[in-house]
Design a protein around this motif. Structure first.
Motif, PDB file in Angstrom:
ATOM      1  N   VAL A  59       0.841  -1.208   0.000  1.00 57.74           N
ATOM      2  CA  VAL A  59       0.000   0.000   0.000  1.00 57.74           C
ATOM      3  C   VAL A  59       0.873   1.253   0.000  1.00 57.74           C
ATOM      4  CG1 VAL A  59      -1.778   1.272   1.241  1.00 57.74           C
ATOM      5  CG2 VAL A  59      -1.802  -1.226   1.267  1.00 57.74           C
ATOM      6  N   GLU A  60       0.600   2.134  -0.960  1.00 60.75           N
ATOM      7  CA  GLU A  60       1.363   3.380  -1.015  1.00 60.75           C
ATOM      8  C   GLU A  60       0.422   4.588  -1.022  1.00 60.75           C
ATOM      9  OE1 GLU A  60       5.259   2.873  -3.710  1.00 60.75           O
ATOM     10  OE2 GLU A  60       3.461   1.831  -4.417  1.00 60.75           O
ATOM     11  N   SER A  61       0.973   5.721  -0.696  1.00 63.36           N
ATOM     12  CA  SER A  61       0.265   7.020  -0.646  1.00 63.36           C
ATOM     13  C   SER A  61      -1.175   6.906  -0.149  1.00 63.36           C
ATOM     14  CB  SER A  61       0.322   7.751  -1.993  1.00 63.36           C
ATOM     15  OG  SER A  61      -0.054   6.903  -3.053  1.00 63.36           O
ATOM     16  N   PHE A  62      -1.287   6.357   1.073  1.00 60.69           N
ATOM     17  CA  PHE A  62      -2.598   6.229   1.712  1.00 60.69           C
ATOM     18  C   PHE A  62      -3.118   7.610   2.102  1.00 60.69           C
ATOM     19  CE2 PHE A  62      -5.140   6.119   5.541  1.00 60.69           C
ATOM     20  CZ  PHE A  62      -6.128   5.210   5.206  1.00 60.69           C
ATOM     21  N   GLU A  63      -4.403   7.802   1.910  1.00 63.27           N
ATOM     22  CA  GLU A  63      -4.989   9.106   2.202  1.00 63.27           C
ATOM     23  C   GLU A  63      -6.380   8.916   2.785  1.00 63.27           C
ATOM     24  OE1 GLU A  63      -6.027  12.968  -0.402  1.00 63.27           O
ATOM     25  OE2 GLU A  63      -4.624  11.537  -1.322  1.00 63.27           O
ATOM     26  N   GLN A  64      -6.669   9.616   3.841  1.00 60.05           N
ATOM     27  CA  GLN A  64      -7.995   9.543   4.451  1.00 60.05           C
ATOM     28  C   GLN A  64      -8.783  10.753   3.978  1.00 60.05           C
ATOM     29  OE1 GLN A  64      -7.727   7.824   8.100  1.00 60.05           O
ATOM     30  NE2 GLN A  64      -9.869   8.018   8.633  1.00 60.05           N
ATOM     31  N   ILE A  65      -9.961  10.516   3.435  1.00 57.56           N
ATOM     32  CA  ILE A  65     -10.781  11.650   2.985  1.00 57.56           C
ATOM     33  C   ILE A  65     -11.940  11.757   3.967  1.00 57.56           C
ATOM     34  CG2 ILE A  65     -12.053  12.652   1.054  1.00 57.56           C
ATOM     35  CD1 ILE A  65     -10.385  10.393  -0.583  1.00 57.56           C
ATOM     36  N   PHE A  66     -11.844  12.770   4.835  1.00 60.74           N
ATOM     37  CA  PHE A  66     -12.820  12.879   5.918  1.00 60.74           C
ATOM     38  C   PHE A  66     -14.244  12.941   5.406  1.00 60.74           C
ATOM     39  CE2 PHE A  66      -9.161  14.793   8.354  1.00 60.74           C
ATOM     40  CZ  PHE A  66      -8.963  13.643   9.102  1.00 60.74           C
ATOM     41  N   GLY A  67     -15.103  12.150   6.024  1.00 57.63           N
ATOM     42  CA  GLY A  67     -16.516  12.153   5.668  1.00 57.63           C
ATOM     43  C   GLY A  67     -16.813  11.428   4.380  1.00 57.63           C
ATOM     44  N   ARG A  68     -15.807  10.852   3.770  1.00 59.01           N
ATOM     45  CA  ARG A  68     -15.988  10.156   2.492  1.00 59.01           C
ATOM     46  C   ARG A  68     -15.435   8.735   2.503  1.00 59.01           C
ATOM     47  NH1 ARG A  68     -19.266  13.526   1.462  1.00 59.01           N
ATOM     48  NH2 ARG A  68     -19.179  15.162  -0.117  1.00 59.01           N
ATOM     49  N   GLY A  69     -14.196   8.588   2.923  1.00 62.17           N
ATOM     50  CA  GLY A  69     -13.576   7.267   2.902  1.00 62.17           C
ATOM     51  C   GLY A  69     -12.067   7.342   2.825  1.00 62.17           C
ATOM     52  N   VAL A  70     -11.464   6.357   2.128  1.00 62.32           N
ATOM     53  CA  VAL A  70     -10.010   6.345   2.021  1.00 62.32           C
ATOM     54  C   VAL A  70      -9.582   6.105   0.566  1.00 62.32           C
ATOM     55  CG1 VAL A  70      -9.662   5.515   4.380  1.00 62.32           C
ATOM     56  CG2 VAL A  70      -9.866   3.856   2.516  1.00 62.32           C
ATOM     57  N   LYS A  71      -8.301   6.361   0.346  1.00 63.58           N
ATOM     58  CA  LYS A  71      -7.775   6.330  -1.015  1.00 63.58           C
ATOM     59  C   LYS A  71      -6.320   5.893  -0.896  1.00 63.58           C
ATOM     60  CE  LYS A  71      -7.264  10.042  -4.405  1.00 63.58           C
ATOM     61  NZ  LYS A  71      -7.601  11.467  -4.579  1.00 63.58           N
ATOM     62  N   ALA A  72      -5.866   4.977  -1.775  1.00 61.70           N
ATOM     63  CA  ALA A  72      -4.466   4.573  -1.720  1.00 61.70           C
ATOM     64  C   ALA A  72      -4.083   3.877  -3.013  1.00 61.70           C
ATOM     65  CB  ALA A  72      -4.227   3.648  -0.538  1.00 61.70           C
ATOM     66  N   THR A  73      -2.799   3.707  -3.205  1.00 59.57           N
ATOM     67  CA  THR A  73      -2.328   2.907  -4.341  1.00 59.57           C
ATOM     68  C   THR A  73      -1.971   1.526  -3.813  1.00 59.57           C
ATOM     69  OG1 THR A  73      -1.387   4.933  -5.234  1.00 59.57           O
ATOM     70  CG2 THR A  73      -0.705   2.877  -6.273  1.00 59.57           C
ATOM     71  N   VAL A  74      -2.737   0.503  -4.249  1.00 58.64           N
ATOM     72  CA  VAL A  74      -2.500  -0.854  -3.766  1.00 58.64           C
ATOM     73  C   VAL A  74      -1.962  -1.692  -4.920  1.00 58.64           C
ATOM     74  CG1 VAL A  74      -3.523  -2.847  -2.610  1.00 58.64           C
ATOM     75  CG2 VAL A  74      -4.484  -0.559  -2.236  1.00 58.64           C
ATOM     76  N   GLU A  75      -0.783  -2.236  -4.711  1.00 51.42           N
ATOM     77  CA  GLU A  75      -0.131  -3.030  -5.754  1.00 51.42           C
ATOM     78  C   GLU A  75      -0.159  -2.287  -7.091  1.00 51.42           C
ATOM     79  OE1 GLU A  75       1.382  -6.077  -5.332  1.00 51.42           O
ATOM     80  OE2 GLU A  75       0.972  -5.980  -3.183  1.00 51.42           O
TER      81      GLU A  75
END
Ligand code: ADP
Ligand code: MG
Length: 760
Positions: A506-522
């Motif tokens: 998992v790279e560049s994980f990001e939490q988007i408040f009130g929405r969810g999460v975002k990341a680069t997986v594999e």
């Protein structure tokens, strides 16, 4: 910049506080002073290059007070400080008892003849008026000496043009004393000329006993007041005293007893049934029922096992545990709670500042009224002795100590009994605003609901296997601390064995408040979150089978989160959260008590409406981002509503700060929630209702106290001045002094009622 806390003796009333504050503030280099009359502490901020504590202490001592102790911010000093207060209380007790004994004898001699009490013939008023006056003089002297500090302080303050309550007492009793001595001389001269009858007449007008009584009653009053205050301060210190002195740690295979204060982070502590846990930690072995009432006020034991947090000062009821120490010293929960209360009680409620201002002009005004009283009675042709008696009564009855105590006692009792029940209020001002709250905003997840959503349904695209999907979901959500993420992670851990969860990159994980999460997986751009997130990320497609399949679940009130990689939806998880058992009742209470309740949530409208209906909330705003919540609160504030926002703290910080009162609920061990004005240790919505009741009760109590304090003076001064003399009601200095002491004692007792009050 340095901050020190001094404990100050002989500081008894609001006028003293104002005076000490004024004196310290004028020192060059001092930038701030906060004084608490109850704990007798002064928190002083100063520039250490310009001034030091010794210099400050000198100024305080020169102003007529005693510096009992300098408290630094550690536990030992705090306990010492409390002992100092005990010592001070012992001195007050000695003064009260010895003054009282002399006063009794003095009273017997002076007044006994009215009740035909026997008295040796040498002291007989008729036969031997000089001896009769003489013995009273001899009895009064020790009372004056015991209470010498009142004269010293009172006159010193008078000469510095900041008279205080001691000034009133000192002037009053000195006037009685001097008048008595004057009559003593007159009687003596009359006796010398053989006019025994004339001397006897004068002997009836001595007032030594009045001087004695004023002083004795003040001494007794101060003692009882001190006792009541001590029971307030003890409440706070009792928190600290719960920590056991010794504790057992495990070193290798050996058990070893060490002093609790020597515990270090990482130590393994063993606690068995009946023992108190010394500090905060995480259980690594065993399980037990733990009574956490010292922190939460809830006496129902909680079951805890490996991985759970334990809190210092809580009690192991049965079973045993071994826990690893995670916090020591000032970092522990109990130390933080204590700090919050201490800081809070040195702040001042706005209403208290008013009382301070009133009492600062009050004393000079009273002296003036006393002088006018004297002059008017003289003009009206009364005797000097009568005019003097009235003037003394005015001085003595109007001591503003009750006024000075009215607010701080109520605030302090309110805060400490709140704390004893898991409600921590950060400042006196907060408490005052709480009482006026008319709109309460509630976050949904973790506030109205338990905040422990459990996965109920899994929907996966045909193109991948369920396990593959779950492993990806795990990779995304294990970096988030949102309750939804925790629900997802624990579900996947239960479904797939630990060693079979492939760890994806998992790279560049990001939490988007009130929405969810975002990341680069594999290497793929993946997202997990609600429909709004899908739309924001252009992964939304109305026709998608996953979305279509998820709609019925949403109708059921479940929170559905969608997973998409490279803009293709691959699956969804539905989670159901349960409403806390007391939510409905608490919300009903608020609505019944003229408080608007509004739900604010980032969740979907359907889910929000279902939950709102279940708990009886009519105003719902759903699909909000954290900053939207903030905006809704502002809107209400512009409507001049007093707003309270309750949230579990997770991404609610902006709205907690925005609202007039921010309440963090279920703070658990994480009580350092900086954004919140009120911290609820337990995770129950009924504590919000309790907080409102507490605020209202304290405000009501303060008003009662101020009323009684002012009422005493408003009624007392004219009566003392002799307004009712035409109706046969004349106050004596003795009764005035008793009434004055009674007013402070009744104020403190009234405040103590908050401890057992209905707000719980
Ligand atoms: P609430 O106001 O109910 O506390 P939040 O503002 O914390 O809700 O979150 C709003 C919505 O955002 C959630 O209902 C969920 O759909 C989505 N969300 C938030 N965090 C996550 C996460 N870590 N994973 C998936 N979805 C999330
Ligand atoms: Mg939340």
């Amino acid at each position: 910049m340095k901050k020190e806390r001094l404990i100050i003796g002989d500081m008894h009333c609001a006028a003293c506080v104002a005076n000490v504050k004024k004196n310290i503030e004028t020192i060059d280099g001092v930038s701030g002073v906060d004084i608490n009359l109850l704990t007798k502490t002064a928190d002083i901020s100063f520039n250490e290059n310009k001034v030091n504590v010794d210099k400050i202490s000198n100024v305080i001592e020169n102003a007529g007070y005693r510096v009992l102790e300098i408290v630094r911010d550690n536990e030992e000093d705090r306990i010492n400080a409390l002992n100092k207060l005990d010592d001070e209380q012992k001195i007050l007790k000695k003064r009260a008892i010895s003054s009282f004994i002399f006063m009794l004898v003095l009273f017997y001699v002076a007044m006994g003849h009215m009740f035909h009490f026997p008295l040796p013939e040498v002291f007989d008023m008729m036969l031997n008026p000089i001896m009769f006056i003489g013995i009273q003089f001899v009895l009064l002297i020790p009372i004056m000496l015991i209470n010498l500090h009142i004269f010293k302080n009172g006159f010193q303050m008078l000469f510095r043009r900041s008279p205080n309550m001691d000034t009133l007492v000192a002037i009053g009793s000195t006037a009685a004393f001097i008048y008595g001595v004057y009559n003593f001389v007159v009687a003596f001269n009359l006796t010398k000329t053989g006019d025994i009858a004339g001397a006897h007449n004068v002997a009836g007008n001595i007032y030594f006993e009045s001087a004695g009584m004023i002083l004795a009653f003040v001494a007794i009053g101060k003692y009882f007041e001190g006792r009541a205050k001590a029971s307030v301060t003890r409440e706070i210190s009792s928190l600290m005293n719960l920590t056991p002195k010794m504790t057992t740690i495990i070193v290798g295979q050996e058990k070893q007893k060490i002093a609790s204060e020597d515990l270090k982070i990482g130590d393994k502590v063993i606690v068995v049934a009946g023992e108190i846990i010394a500090t905060d930690g995480i259980i690594v072995e065993g399980e037990a029922f733990i009574d956490q009432s010292s922190i939460t006020g809830e006496s129902m034991p909680v079951e805890k096992s490996v991985g759970d947090e334990v809190i210092g000062t809580t009690l192991v009821k049965n079973g045993y545990i071994i826990f690893e120490v995670t916090k020591v010293g000032n970092e522990t929960m109990i130390a933080k709670i204590q700090k919050i209360i201490e800081d809070a009680t040195t702040t001042k409620a706005p209403i208290e500042k008013l009382a301070d201002r009133v009492s600062a002009i009050f004393v000079p005004a009273v002296i003036l009224i006393a002088i006018i009283t004297f002059i008017i009675w003289m003009i009206m042709g009364k005797e000097v002795s009568f005019a003097l008696q009235m003037a003394i009564c005015v001085l003595v009855i109007s001591c503003p100590c009750a006024l000075g105590l009215a607010t701080p006692t109520a605030v302090m009792v309110g805060m400490s009994s709140g704390a004893a029940n898991g409600i921590l209020v950060r400042s006196a001002q907060t408490l005052e605003i709480i009482g006026k709250t008319n709109t309460v905003f509630l976050d949904k997840t973790g506030t109205i609901t338990n905040g422990e959503p459990k996965v109920t349904d899994v929907i996966v695209k045909n193109s991948i296997s369920k396990d593959e999907f779950l492993v990806l979901a795990y990779a995304l959500e294990s970096y988030s601390d949102h309750p939804i993420a925790e629900g997802v992670v624990s579900y996947i851990k239960e479904t797939i064995k630990d060693d079979e969860i492939t760890k994806l990159n998992v790279e560049s994980f990001e939490q988007i408040f009130g929405r969810g999460v975002k990341a680069t997986v594999e290497g793929k751009k993946c997202i997990a979150g609600n429909i709004s997130l899908l739309k924001d990320e252009d992964a939304y497609n109305e026709e998608d089978s996953i979305i279509a399949g998820s709609l019925p679940l949403m109708e059921d009130g479940k929170t559905v989160i969608f997973f998409a990689c490279n803009d293709n939806i691959i699956g969804s998880l539905a989670l159901a959260d349960t409403v806390k058992q007391d939510s409905k009742e608490a919300i009903n209470w608020m609505i019944d008590n003229q408080t608007d309740v509004v739900m604010l949530t980032g969740d979907d409208v359907k889910v929000a409406n279902l939950i709102a209906k279940e708990v009886g909330i009519k105003n719902v705003y759903a699909n909000l981002l954290p900053q939207d919540k903030d905006e809704y609160i502002s809107k209400h504030q512009n409507n001049s509503d007093i707003t309270m926002m309750v949230g579990d703290g997770i991404n609610d910080a902006p709205s907690l700060v925005r609202a007039d009162i921010g309440v963090a609920i279920g703070a658990g061990t994480d009580i350092a929630k900086d954004a919140a004005d009120v911290i609820l240790v337990k995770n129950e919505l009924s504590d919000v209702a309790r907080t409102i009741r507490l605020g209202k009760s304290v405000m009501k109590n303060i008003k009662e106290n101020l009323f009684w304090a002012l009422f005493y003076n408003v009624i007392g001064i004219p009566v003392a001045a002799g307004l009712l003399v035409p109706f046969g009601i004349t106050l004596t200095p003795m009764i005035a002094s008793a009434a004055m002491s009674l007013s402070s004692i009744s104020v403190v007792l009234n405040a103590l009622r908050l401890k057992k009050a209905k707000w719980l």
